[in-house]
Design an enzyme around this catalytic site. Structure first.
Site, PDB file in Angstrom:
ATOM      1  CG  ASP A  11      61.013-121.817 -53.571  1.00 28.82           C
ATOM      2  OD1 ASP A  11      60.144-121.379 -52.806  1.00 28.82           O
ATOM      3  OD2 ASP A  11      62.139-122.213 -53.175  1.00 28.82           O
ATOM      4  CD  GLU A  39      59.635-117.219 -52.569  1.00 32.66           C
ATOM      5  OE1 GLU A  39      59.197-117.128 -51.408  1.00 32.66           O
ATOM      6  OE2 GLU A  39      60.264-118.217 -52.987  1.00 32.66           O
TER       7      GLU A  39
END
Length: 495
Positions: free
Chosen positions: A138, A211
């Site tokens: 993330d 990401e």
């Protein structure tokens, strides 16, 4: 920190996780875990010890005393949180500010401290030992911020001329808090760790998915630097960021080929059109284009990334201010919250037409279920031949064909309205995906656009706009598309 004791009971127990892993292995499924390296909770043992100046953890986070003028204390600089307001929060116990790129309950870890990097490697190893097959990393672009100067201070970020709200994330240009050069090296180190683990323990390759909402050239570096490998799947958000409702086939082609043209040799492309941070595909582009995007993503060369619900055609759900839980919206004002909230795309998955769409048997769910759950759900769509779900299944089956696994691909606009994806493999079948983006009827001779076209094709995937049936055969010299029609064609002979 022991993940077994630090897990929030809201998410279940480690026994629950191990049961899920065991069942997944029985079903030959792979589990990729969401790994959030940028920050911890402020309730984490590490942060509590850091705030108490425990020598082992004192520098696990980014701290600064701030500055005092005329008896008033101010944050260290103008850095702004993604979730609005200063990215610095005063901690009364430690008498310093701590840095948080997201919510104030999510303090940023300090990756300039080697002990933090070692601790996070231990976290990865813990979950690898539990049997996971990789990690979706993330917000990796936020892992590092610029190093402090000789006095321990951090520079202000430059202003953006187009934003006059100092509380808004867009107020500054984030040259010091995103995409720092050390970030790619961190991913390379994690890839090396996963490879070492595989060498020692066997099994399939463990996967990293990163990401980063960064420019395309920065994202490409996550693949590796030519010497060291990085993420196998650096998420490609180009189509999310650069395609709009009125984008034509030339725009689609440009976005796709800009990625393919930059792709490092030997690496696999990936395609993302929907995710948990953006409105759903059907709400952004129209519900009559949802099958079109699934056909595009699943027939392009490389890895397709599907956000849950897109395979059955879920759309955004309106969420009242009272029911909104997304910090990105709640940290601001009620006025305009709908624009900022990501909740509409995060509603419960719609399994059936039963209570709470079969998602939960509780009296309520974390967010409201969509009003259309009685017709848009897995159970209902299983029985509809041209449902979103069944079209998606057909596309997944196609991906097992050698042409899609090992063949070449080219993407061209046939005109402003129609995009074509040509997949071919010497000695095997040729496939052409045709997407009519708008509302006109279009006719084509495919040989005017693609080289070495077979003389005839068979329809293997159609959508509900088609007047053709699966199995129909058509000459490649004259193929007609109805408004918003999308199809996949297969050559009638091997080439």
């Amino acid at each position: 920190m022991d993940p077994e004791t630090q897990s929030n009971p809201l998410f279940g127990t480690m026994d629950d996780f191990e049961d899920m892993m065991s069942r997944a292995k029985e079903l030959d499924l792979r589990i990729i875990l969401d790994f959030v390296p940028n920050h911890s909770s402020d309730e984490c043992e590490w942060f509590i010890k850091s705030a108490a100046r425990d020598p082992e953890y004192e520098d696990f986070y980014v701290w600064h005393p701030g500055f005092e003028y005329n008896g008033v204390r101010y944050p260290p600089n103008n850095w702004v949180s993604v979730f609005r307001g200063s990215a610095w929060e005063w901690h009364e116990g430690r008498q310093e500010y701590y840095f948080h790129q997201y919510h104030k309950k999510q303090p940023d870890l300090n990756y300039r401290n080697p002990a933090v990097k070692e601790a996070m490697q231990d976290v990865l190893l813990f979950w690898l030992d539990k049997g996971v097959d990789g990690f979706r990393i993330d917000a990796i672009h936020h892992a590092f911020e610029v190093a402090p100067d000789a006095n321990g201070n951090y520079p202000d970020e430059p202003r953006n001329w187009w934003n006059n709200d100092p509380e808004d994330y867009g107020y500054t240009d984030h040259v010091y808090t995103a995409d720092q050069p050390e970030t790619h090296q961190l991913v390379y180190e994690w890839r090396s760790l996963l490879e070492e683990y595989q060498a020692q323990n066997g099994g399939d390759e463990r996967i990293l998915m990163t990401e980063a909402w960064s420019d395309i050239d920065t994202v490409m570096k996550y693949y590796g630097d030519g010497t060291k490998d990085g993420s196998q799947i650096p998420f490609n958000f180009q189509m999310i960021s650069n395609l709009w409702w009125d984008s034509d086939a030339y725009h689609y082609s440009e976005m796709i080929n800009s990625w393919l043209d930059r792709l490092p040799e030997g690496k696999a492309a990936n395609w993302v059109i929907g995710n948990h941070d953006k409105n759903r595909v059907g709400s952004r582009f129209g519900s009559d284009r949802m099958d079109m995007f699934n056909m595009l993503l699943l027939t392009l060369p490389g890895c397709s990334i599907t956000y849950n619900g897109e395979e059955i055609g879920m759309t955004d759900v309106w969420i009242s201010w009272k029911d909104t839980v997304d910090p990105q919206a709640c940290n601001s004002f009620e006025d305009g919250y709908e624009y900022r909230s990501r909740d509409p795309a995060r509603t419960p998955f719609q399994w059936s037409n039963e209570h709470n769409a079969g998602f939960s048997d509780s009296s309520s769910t974390w967010l409201p279920v969509g009003d259309n759950y009685q017709t848009v759900n897995v159970e209902t769509e299983r029985d509809e031949p041209l449902s979103h779900l069944n079209i998606y299944k057909q596309l997944q089956e196609l991906r097992n064909e050698d042409t899609f696994k090992n063949g070449e691909g080219e993407v061209l606009p046939l005109n402003r309205y129609v995009l074509g994806v040509h997949r071919y493999l010497h000695g095997d079948y040729t496939y052409v995906t045709l997407l009519n983006i708008f509302d006109s009827i279009e006719n084509f001779d495919l040989s005017n656009h693609f080289d070495n076209m077979p003389s005839s094709f068979e329809y293997v995937v159609i959508n509900d706009k088609s007047i053709r049936a699966i199995g129909d055969v058509v000459s490649s010299k004259s193929i007609t598309l109805m408004p918003k029609e999308s199809v996949v064609l297969k050559s009638t002979t091997r080439q």
